[in-house]
Write an enzyme that holds these catalytic residues in place. Structure first.
Site, PDB file in Angstrom:
ATOM      1  N   ASP A  36       0.858  -1.185   0.000  1.00 56.89           N
ATOM      2  CA  ASP A  36       0.000   0.000   0.000  1.00 56.89           C
ATOM      3  C   ASP A  36       0.891   1.231   0.000  1.00 56.89           C
ATOM      4  O   ASP A  36       2.028   1.197   0.475  1.00 56.89           O
ATOM      5  CB  ASP A  36      -0.923   0.024   1.233  1.00 56.89           C
ATOM      6  N   ASN A  89      -5.252  -4.547  -6.752  1.00 58.13           N
ATOM      7  CA  ASN A  89      -6.489  -3.987  -6.203  1.00 58.13           C
ATOM      8  C   ASN A  89      -6.427  -2.492  -5.928  1.00 58.13           C
ATOM      9  O   ASN A  89      -7.467  -1.839  -5.860  1.00 58.13           O
ATOM     10  CB  ASN A  89      -6.818  -4.763  -4.910  1.00 58.13           C
ATOM     11  N   TYR A 155     -12.185   7.388 -14.271  1.00 58.31           N
ATOM     12  CA  TYR A 155     -12.429   6.122 -13.563  1.00 58.31           C
ATOM     13  C   TYR A 155     -13.063   5.110 -14.511  1.00 58.31           C
ATOM     14  O   TYR A 155     -12.615   3.955 -14.596  1.00 58.31           O
ATOM     15  CB  TYR A 155     -13.323   6.387 -12.347  1.00 58.31           C
ATOM     16  N   LYS A 159     -11.119   1.630 -15.518  1.00 61.02           N
ATOM     17  CA  LYS A 159     -11.640   0.319 -15.104  1.00 61.02           C
ATOM     18  C   LYS A 159     -12.070  -0.518 -16.305  1.00 61.02           C
ATOM     19  O   LYS A 159     -11.943  -1.746 -16.291  1.00 61.02           O
ATOM     20  CB  LYS A 159     -12.792   0.504 -14.115  1.00 61.02           C
ATOM     21  N   ILE A 188     -19.565  -0.516  -2.639  1.00 58.40           N
ATOM     22  CA  ILE A 188     -19.075  -1.289  -1.489  1.00 58.40           C
ATOM     23  C   ILE A 188     -18.695  -0.303  -0.381  1.00 58.40           C
ATOM     24  O   ILE A 188     -18.116   0.755  -0.642  1.00 58.40           O
ATOM     25  CB  ILE A 188     -17.834  -2.128  -1.891  1.00 58.40           C
ATOM     26  N   THR A 190     -16.628   1.234   1.667  1.00 58.05           N
ATOM     27  CA  THR A 190     -15.233   1.558   1.988  1.00 58.05           C
ATOM     28  C   THR A 190     -15.063   3.079   1.901  1.00 58.05           C
ATOM     29  O   THR A 190     -15.975   3.794   1.484  1.00 58.05           O
ATOM     30  CB  THR A 190     -14.252   0.907   0.985  1.00 58.05           C
TER      31      THR A 190
HETATM   32  N1  LIG Z   1     -15.750   0.607  -2.777  1.00 60.05           N
HETATM   33  C1  LIG Z   1     -16.382   0.584  -3.923  1.00 60.05           C
HETATM   34  O1  LIG Z   1     -17.572   0.956  -4.033  1.00 60.05           O
HETATM   35  C2  LIG Z   1     -15.684   0.062  -5.155  1.00 60.05           C
HETATM   36  C3  LIG Z   1     -16.456  -0.271  -6.262  1.00 60.05           C
HETATM   37  C4  LIG Z   1     -15.833  -0.743  -7.400  1.00 60.05           C
HETATM   38  C5  LIG Z   1     -14.452  -0.887  -7.440  1.00 60.05           C
HETATM   39  N2  LIG Z   1     -13.727  -0.544  -6.342  1.00 60.05           N
HETATM   40  C6  LIG Z   1     -12.274  -0.714  -6.437  1.00 60.05           C
HETATM   41  O2  LIG Z   1     -11.826  -1.493  -5.371  1.00 60.05           O
HETATM   42  C7  LIG Z   1     -10.443  -1.224  -5.133  1.00 60.05           C
HETATM   43  C8  LIG Z   1     -10.214  -1.057  -3.653  1.00 60.05           C
HETATM   44  O3  LIG Z   1     -10.897   0.123  -3.234  1.00 60.05           O
HETATM   45  P1  LIG Z   1     -11.642   0.223  -1.838  1.00 60.05           P
HETATM   46  O4  LIG Z   1     -13.070   0.400  -2.120  1.00 60.05           O
HETATM   47  O5  LIG Z   1     -11.217  -0.862  -0.934  1.00 60.05           O
HETATM   48  O6  LIG Z   1     -11.106   1.663  -1.375  1.00 60.05           O
HETATM   49  P2  LIG Z   1     -10.156   2.122  -0.175  1.00 60.05           P
HETATM   50  O7  LIG Z   1      -9.915   3.550  -0.461  1.00 60.05           O
HETATM   51  O8  LIG Z   1     -10.726   1.698   1.125  1.00 60.05           O
HETATM   52  O9  LIG Z   1      -8.820   1.286  -0.403  1.00 60.05           O
HETATM   53  C9  LIG Z   1      -7.916   1.572  -1.436  1.00 60.05           C
HETATM   54  C10 LIG Z   1      -6.509   1.309  -0.941  1.00 60.05           C
HETATM   55  O10 LIG Z   1      -5.608   1.536  -2.039  1.00 60.05           O
HETATM   56  C11 LIG Z   1      -4.512   2.280  -1.545  1.00 60.05           C
HETATM   57  N3  LIG Z   1      -3.891   3.013  -2.653  1.00 60.05           N
HETATM   58  C12 LIG Z   1      -4.362   4.129  -3.277  1.00 60.05           C
HETATM   59  N4  LIG Z   1      -3.490   4.527  -4.214  1.00 60.05           N
HETATM   60  C13 LIG Z   1      -2.454   3.659  -4.182  1.00 60.05           C
HETATM   61  C14 LIG Z   1      -1.241   3.556  -4.903  1.00 60.05           C
HETATM   62  N5  LIG Z   1      -0.900   4.447  -5.842  1.00 60.05           N
HETATM   63  N6  LIG Z   1      -0.422   2.508  -4.640  1.00 60.05           N
HETATM   64  C15 LIG Z   1      -0.737   1.617  -3.670  1.00 60.05           C
HETATM   65  N7  LIG Z   1      -1.859   1.685  -2.940  1.00 60.05           N
HETATM   66  C16 LIG Z   1      -2.708   2.690  -3.192  1.00 60.05           C
HETATM   67  C17 LIG Z   1      -5.096   3.201  -0.482  1.00 60.05           C
HETATM   68  O11 LIG Z   1      -4.103   3.697   0.385  1.00 60.05           O
HETATM   69  C18 LIG Z   1      -6.087   2.265   0.184  1.00 60.05           C
HETATM   70  O12 LIG Z   1      -5.492   1.548   1.233  1.00 60.05           O
HETATM   71  C19 LIG Z   1     -10.114   0.006  -5.987  1.00 60.05           C
HETATM   72  O13 LIG Z   1      -9.447  -0.405  -7.171  1.00 60.05           O
HETATM   73  C20 LIG Z   1     -11.469   0.567  -6.319  1.00 60.05           C
HETATM   74  O14 LIG Z   1     -11.467   1.306  -7.513  1.00 60.05           O
HETATM   75  C21 LIG Z   1     -14.303  -0.081  -5.199  1.00 60.05           C
END
Ligand SMILES: NC(=O)c1ccc[n+]([C@@H]2O[C@H](COP(=O)([O-])OP(=O)(O)OC[C@H]3O[C@@H](n4cnc5c(N)ncnc54)[C@H](O)[C@@H]3O)[C@@H](O)[C@H]2O)c1
Length: 250
Positions: A36, A89, A155, A159, A188, A190
């Protein structure tokens, strides 16, 4: 335990979906590298795993930086002795503005993390997965990689790119017994959706815009990531698995 003796990397493992995936992998017997950009939260994930008897290390990594991604792979193989599973991720959202108002800098930043970051993960992990006789890559795409949404230009594009990069890598590396799949989460619970949650006008709609009428939990997405990483998914590659409560159909 279904991931006994497996060695896994989870990027964005410091929070949300990545944290739950890392914890689930460790519960299933995997040795996990949590990667991370945020050291504090990444170390917290490692502590949670170690406190419950699992094995994990943290490697501070910005996924858009190729030297750091190479270092992530090297540290993992040097520490644990190989690599079997990579979860690409880490991801960020973009400011909710029309594309005409999105700066070029922000466009580049989102594409660099969400799309180039996945490319770099694949590029530097595949040689190690080949050495292990095969493995699994799971890329976190999004419902918004499968359908467009206003104010999500960078975004959406990043994606959608992940979905096709997944198919590309599945075709290129299937012969080495490397399976490459994506997940497409809907809304989700988060940090990434904090801005939506605070939007009193739109949140009641956004939070119910799927067949099940609720948002999902990071655990529910981690279950799908775990499935795709496990041998239970041995004939699944190139797929994008929606984990969206039916959001794509809505
Ligand atoms: N939560 C949702 O609704 C949702 C929906 C669809 C897709 N996603 C995808 O799921 C994945 C995880 O997101 P999440 O919802 O857990 O969000 P989150 O913000 O809780 O977690 C994302 C994590 O990625 C880390 N991060 C950000 N930029 C980074 C980088 N350059 N290098 C390394 N780490 C980095 C952050 O520090 C964080 O710990 C993402 O790719 C997001 O696009 C999330």
């Amino acid at each position: 335990m279904k991931l006994n003796e497996k060695i896994a990397i989870v990027t964005g493992g410091g929070a949300g979906i990545g944290r739950q995936a890392a914890i689930r992998f460790a519960k299933e017997g995997a040795k996990v590298t949590v990667a991370d950009v945020n050291s504090q939260s990444g170390e917290e994930t490692v502590s949670l795993i170690v406190e419950s008897g699992g094995e994990a290390i943290f490697v501070k990594t910005d996924v858009k930086n190729s030297n750091q991604v190479k270092e992530l792979i090297n540290t993992t193989t040097n520490t644990f002795g190989g690599l079997h599973i990579l979860v690409n991720n880490a991801g960020i959202s973009n400011s909710e503005v029309r594309s005409v108002d999105l700066s070029e800098e922000e466009w580049d930043h989102v594409i660099d993390i969400n799309l180039k970051g996945v490319f770099l993960g694949i590029k530097y992990a595949v040689p190690e997965l080949k050495k292990s006789g095969g493995g699994a890559i799971i890329n976190t795409a999004s419902l918004l990689g499968l359908k467009g949404k206003k104010y999500q230009s960078a975004y959406n594009a990043s994606k959608a790119g992940v979905v096709l990069l997944t198919q590309n890598a599945a075709l290129e590396y299937g012969k080495y017994n490397i399976r490459v799949n994506a997940i497409a989460p809907g809304v989700i619970d988060t940090k990434i959706i904090d801005a939506w949650k605070q939007d009193e006008r739109r949140w009641p709609f956004i939070s119910r815009a799927n067949a099940l009428g609720r948002i999902g939990s990071p655990d529910e997405v981690a279950n799908a990531i775990f499935f795709l990483a496990s041998d239970e998914a041995s004939f699944i590659t190139g797929a994008t698995l929606s984990v969206d409560g039916g959001g794509l159909t809505f």
